[in-house]
Design an enzyme around this catalytic site. Structure first.
Site, PDB file in Angstrom:
ATOM      1  N   TYR A 149     -10.844   8.773   2.666  1.00 12.68           N
ATOM      2  CA  TYR A 149     -11.603   9.756   3.245  1.00 12.68           C
ATOM      3  C   TYR A 149     -13.004  10.007   2.799  1.00 12.68           C
ATOM      4  O   TYR A 149     -13.203   9.418   1.523  1.00 12.68           O
ATOM      5  CB  TYR A 149     -11.023  11.076   3.695  1.00 12.68           C
ATOM      6  N   GLU A 150     -13.913  10.494   3.575  1.00 13.17           N
ATOM      7  CA  GLU A 150     -15.461  10.488   3.417  1.00 13.17           C
ATOM      8  C   GLU A 150     -16.010   9.157   2.985  1.00 13.17           C
ATOM      9  O   GLU A 150     -16.820   8.906   2.192  1.00 13.17           O
ATOM     10  CB  GLU A 150     -15.609  11.362   2.003  1.00 13.17           C
ATOM     11  N   GLY A 151     -15.630   8.264   3.771  1.00 12.54           N
ATOM     12  CA  GLY A 151     -16.128   6.685   3.845  1.00 12.54           C
ATOM     13  C   GLY A 151     -15.109   5.991   2.870  1.00 12.54           C
ATOM     14  O   GLY A 151     -15.093   6.354   1.485  1.00 12.54           O
TER      15      GLY A 151
END
Length: 593
Positions: free
Chosen positions: A440-442
């Site tokens: 997550y978050e890229g």
């Protein structure tokens, strides 16, 4: 049941001795920061996370969260009480702006407490972590009225915050989003659409939740250039600024996840919900990136945090578990077998974890110090350099610390043998919880592409040139016999980083696939280089104090020696893979997979 004891001694060493945060007493927030205050915050944080948060980690994993028929969510037993204790203790206000009720202390100190919370209970720590990020985004891009309306209660923890980006059909490619915003006569917008994987989308311990939602205003440009940001509160505020009418948004379902079971990861439905534009139309990504970058730093910290708690319990197990004799002869002749810590392969895994954890802690804290300098220094040159560093280093903190942090959890599980595969010992939860941090978050692959494609060439490569100049200055200033091992290691890996950078310049421009193919290994070379710098800085302090009678410094030097001799050689392999380019990746046609 696993244990957790915050590594306060190491945190104190990094803050007080390596980073010397007290030398910045001319900056806001630092001027009131005595060593006694630092110690008090670290010690109280260690007590709170050990006694209140950590016992709930297993509870949260076993119970998970439950969605009720009305869309409300029940968090695990003890979570609401722990949240209340956290807010009453002022932990959410530590580094927040005093204008909105914060204590205004440096972020570099707050990051130490955040590490403790994430180690003790990662799923719980995500609730205040996301609120902090949402508040930062509103402070950066919101109007003064929005700041005064929402921030005091978000800072205090009375209200929570979330970030709503991902949709069922788009993750990283946010330009594809379908959530729409329809302007209303009163200046508000009606927000309609569905967002997924929204961490903390619901809870049962705050009076309101302030959702930050990305959406497209009707008629907006296509792609990412048409994305706007909106505040969409769970409860619309009344004339007195208190939660009033229920907004037309809510949790439509909970994601069944591999880990972080104690966090409510929601499918959020927006059915004509009232939203308030943050900043300018079609400029939403600019403000949301404030929250996203804060979240990426927090996610990198999660990799370190889970590796730290895994390491502590692996050490305990390795000292207690009797299995086989040492290959060089019995080490515990009075026992039926030796403890597994005598075996070289177990030592390898423990030392890999220890050297990573301590290097990652120094790197993460040093990076957060740059955040303080960027926003608090009155010197324009200092602010510029710190801002450049934050842009350059954020993808490395996120990806390198989570890649290696997960490996640390897996190694701790391996040290436990069959016990590590069972729930009783806790290792399998740490592996499951940590796994999301790479996604997550890229994803980490996206972070590597961001580093190579955007951060390196930004402003003519100014950031990496400044970073290289800082390393050169340190090397020149510490060219002594005592420092030779650490300086030579730093010098060698810096040269390899420069060689990889030159290869990218020569081969990535003509064929972008070459840059993309090299990005993962390039990021790891950069990560090892930052660690080599941190270990050299830590070794310098430890050498100065090795005769003080405090065994901590000798231990630090031994761990640093291990890092240089056993871990830095991996850089050569990453460099070799960078130079292969994209060609080996495309030898097969799609139909051959």
């Amino acid at each position: 049941m696993p244990r957790y004891d915050a590594p306060v001694r190491d945190m104190r060493f990094i803050l007080n001795e390596v980073l010397n945060i007290h030398s910045y007493n001319n900056l806001p927030g630092f001027s009131d920061l005595s060593e006694d205050l630092v110690d008090a915050i670290l010690n109280e944080g260690a007590k709170f996370t050990k006694e209140v948060l950590h016992p709930l980690n297993v509870v949260g994993d076993n119970q998970g969260v439950v969605r009720n028929s009305d869309g409300s969510v029940k968090t695990p037993d003890g979570f609401p009480e722990a949240y209340k204790a956290m807010t009453e203790g002022g932990w959410t206000t530590l580094s927040a702006n005093p204008e909105f009720g914060g204590q205004g202390l440096p972020h570099v100190l707050d990051v130490a407490v955040s590490e403790m919370m994430s180690s003790a209970n990662m799923a719980f720590a995500m609730y205040p972590g996301l609120t902090h990020g949402a508040a930062s985004a509103i402070e950066a891009g919101g109007s003064q009225e929005q700041k005064e309306t929402y921030l005091p209660k978000m800072v205090s923890g009375e209200w929570a915050g979330t970030m709503n980006l991902t949709e069922p059909h788009c993750g990283t490619d946010l330009g594809m989003m379908k959530t729409k915003a329809v302007p209303q006569a009163d200046g508000t917008y009606k927000i309609s659409g569905q967002k997924i994987w929204i961490s903390g989308g619901e809870n049962d311990f705050t009076d309101n939740i302030i959702h930050l939602v990305l959406a497209k205003i009707e008629g907006a440009p296509e792609g990412i250039k048409g994305v706007s940001l909106f505040i969409v509160p769970k409860f619309i505020l009344d004339a007195d600024g208190n939660p009033g009418e229920r907004n037309a948004c809510g949790c439509g379902g909970l994601e069944e996840k591999m880990g972080i079971h104690g966090n409510a990861t929601c499918v959020m439905n927006y059915d004509g919900a009232t939203g308030y534009l943050v900043g300018e139309p079609n400029k939403g990504m600019r403000t949301m990136f404030v929250m996203m970058n804060a979240a990426r730093l927090g996610v990198g910290l999660q990799g370190l945090a889970q590796s730290e708690i895994s390491y502590q319990n692996a050490v305990d197990f390795a000292k207690d578990r009797l299995q086989s004799r040492s290959v060089s002869g019995p080490k515990a002749p009075d026992k039926p077998a030796d403890p597994v810590i005598v075996h070289p392969d177990v030592r390898r895994m423990l030392m890999d974890q220890k050297a990573f954890n301590e290097g990652a802690r120094a790197f993460a804290y040093w990076t957060m110090l740059q955040n303080d300098l960027e926003h608090r220094s009155e010197d324009e040159a200092v602010r510029e350099k710190a801002g450049d560093y934050m842009g350059l280093l954020t993808p490395i903190v996120k990806a390198f610390l989570t890649d290696k942090g997960l490996q640390g959890c897996i190694d701790a599980q391996q040290i436990h043998g069959g016990s590590g595969f069972t729930k009783e010992w806790g290792m399998e939860q740490f592996v499951r919880d940590c796994r999301i941090a790479l996604i997550y978050e890229g994803t980490n692959g996206v972070q590597a592409l961001d580093l190579v494609g955007r951060k390196l060439p930004s402003k003519g490569g100014r950031a990496i040139m400044a970073f290289n100049a800082e390393l050169d200055a340190f090397i020149a200033e510490n060219d002594s016999e005592d420092m030779k091992l650490y300086v030579d290691g730093l010098k060698a890996t810096k040269a390899q980083l420069q060689e990889a950078t030159m290869w990218l310049m020569q081969n990535g421009m003509t064929n972008p696939d070459n840059a993309a193919a090299a990005s993962h290994d390039y990021l790891h070379i950069f990560g090892y280089t930052t660690f080599a710098y941190m270990w050299a800085r830590m070794a310098k302090i430890a050498l100065e104090k090795k005769d003080s009678g405090d065994g901590f410094y000798a231990e630090k030097l031994a761990t640093g020696r291990y890092f240089v001799t056993r871990m830095l050689p991996d850089v050569a392999a990453h460099l070799a893979k960078v130079k292969t380019g994209a060609e080996p990746l495309f030898l097969l046609e799609e139909s051959q997979f």
